[in-house]
Scaffold this active site. Structure first.
Site, PDB file in Angstrom:
ATOM      1  N   CYS A 133     -12.872 -20.382  37.685  1.00  0.00           N
ATOM      2  CA  CYS A 133     -12.039 -19.387  37.008  1.00  0.00           C
ATOM      3  C   CYS A 133     -10.857 -18.982  37.874  1.00  0.00           C
ATOM      4  CB  CYS A 133     -12.852 -18.156  36.629  1.00  0.00           C
ATOM      5  SG  CYS A 133     -11.890 -16.954  35.697  1.00  0.00           S
ATOM      6  N   CYS A 136      -9.743 -15.305  37.484  1.00  0.00           N
ATOM      7  CA  CYS A 136     -10.562 -14.280  38.144  1.00  0.00           C
ATOM      8  C   CYS A 136     -10.386 -14.304  39.646  1.00  0.00           C
ATOM      9  CB  CYS A 136     -12.047 -14.510  37.905  1.00  0.00           C
ATOM     10  SG  CYS A 136     -12.474 -15.031  36.284  1.00  0.00           S
ATOM     11  N   ASP A 137     -10.561 -15.491  40.215  1.00  0.00           N
ATOM     12  CA  ASP A 137     -10.693 -15.591  41.665  1.00  0.00           C
ATOM     13  C   ASP A 137      -9.402 -15.966  42.382  1.00  0.00           C
ATOM     14  OD1 ASP A 137     -13.379 -14.949  41.384  1.00  0.00           O
ATOM     15  OD2 ASP A 137     -13.988 -17.026  41.174  1.00  0.00           O
TER      16      ASP A 137
END
Lengths: 312, 77
Positions: A133, A136-137
């Site tokens: 992701c 997200c990261d």
């Protein structure tokens, strides 16, 4: 006696949640088993094509879904993936990671998940530099060198996002050319801190505790690039392993007819796990509604006393 | 009340859900947006031994991911 649910819904993305809402309004005795709530919707960036919302983020839409289903007080068990289902007589046995359940009808709405690379070290380094992701990261890799694996739209989208955060971004694709939309490819090619490596298979992810680099095989030569982050963006696979006795197409999607019926009577399927061509939040939601109504219809017909056709 | 720190990024859905969960339960917490506080990324990695968000630090107890069961247990909810 062990409880028999009228309906078990597997998954709580747009399809599963909408099915749940419809089932609740039909007062069906229903249980939802799921890994998470919102499914891929929660991971989507901006959503601008869900009717009624001109603009909403995926995360916000997912939390609206959650509020909506909770309003009906349906039992939703999160963190409980379903492993298998089996039909015995008129009853479907559903086995999850925590328990076993029985139902008269089942809706599979388990969606899709990121495809794994199959490279050595992939499991060990998950969340230790390797992630599925980018949204997200990504921010955790500020000032570091990273590699995005994949050459499609999601890979290039991730790579272009990462150019603003990371120092150097490699795009690694096993194909000989990028498959993303031409506009994105052009953008990537003219971005200074992007290096594109075509025809390279990612063989190994290595490091002591966190990712330090990847080993590639490019034709006959091996290549090592030093990166601290690896973003895997090579598409999605349907979560259909649980449905062993049900017909699937060549990419593992559950085959349904226009009424969301699968090859096993009493088992319906909706959303991205099915072979419906368009993968859209609103289509998954619509298919979920259809599946719940079909399941209701199926159960009502089963409960009707059999007609004696010989009397007249 | 126990001191709760959450390490998050603005774009991670499970971070948002974790924060909403804490808010709904009336639990105060310090939100560390690691995309804005680079120096705290290392702190988070050191504490949790990994690089995924969210990470919750409840008085030294480290929770990786939005693990409702563990959060409830540690906070006694």
């Amino acid at each position: 006696m062990e409880k028999i649910y009228e309906l078990i819904i597997i998954g709580a993305g747009p399809a599963g949640i909408t099915a749940g809402i419809y089932a609740a309004r039909k007062k069906m005795d229903c249980l939802v088993l799921t890994v998470d709530i919102g499914g891929q919707t929660a991971w989507s960036g901006d959503v601008e094509n869900y009717t009624g919302y001109q603009f909403i983020t995926g995360a916000e839409l997912a939390s609206k879904f959650e509020e909506h289903i909770k309003k009906y007080g349906i039992e939703v068990r999160e963190n409980e993936p379903v492993l298998s289902l089996k039909k015995e007589g008129e009853i479907i046995r559903v086995k999850s990671s925590k328990s076993e359940y029985k139902a008269e009808a089942v809706i599979i709405a388990s969606g899709k998940k990121s495809r794994e690379l199959g490279a050595q070290g992939e499991k060990e380094f998950k969340n230790k530099g390797l992630t599925y992701c980018a949204t997200c990261d990504g921010p955790l890799f500020s000032g570091r060198d990273v590699a995005v694996i994949g050459g499609g739209n999601s890979a290039l989208d991730a790579a272009l996002q990462l150019t603003r955060i990371a120092k150097k971004v490699y795009i690694v694709t096993k194909d000989l050319s990028l498959t993303a939309d031409p506009v994105m490819c052009e953008n990537a090619e003219k971005t200074e801190n992007i290096t594109i490596l075509k025809g390279c298979v990612t063989k190994e992810i290595f490091g002591p505790r966190f990712v330090e680099g990847i080993k590639l095989v490019c034709g006959k030569t091996e290549k090592v690039i030093n990166v601290q982050g690896v973003f895997v963006e090579i598409g999605l696979v349907p979560n259909s392993d649980l449905a062993n006795d049900i017909d699937k197409n060549n990419v593992g999607e559950i085959v349904i007819n226009y009424q969301t019926e699968t090859s096993l009577s009493g088992v319906f399927a909706a959303g991205d796990v099915t072979d419906v061509a368009e993968k859209q939040i609103i289509i998954a939601a619509g298919e979920g509604a259809k599946a719940a109504l079909r399941a209701f219809n199926y159960l009502s017909r089963k409960k009707m006393p059999p007609k004696n056709e010989k009397t007249s | 009340m126990k001191k709760v720190v959450i390490y998050s990024t603005p774009t991670c859905p499970f971070c948002q859900r974790a924060k909403k969960f804490l808010k709904d339960k009336g639990i105060e917490f310090q939100d560390v947006d690691v995309s804005e506080n680079e120096e705290r990324i290392e702190e988070m990695i050191k504490k949790s031994g990994q690089m995924g968000v969210p990470v919750l630090d409840i008085e030294g107890e480290i929770i990786v991911g939005f693990d409702v069961e563990r959060i409830e247990k540690i906070l006694g909810l």
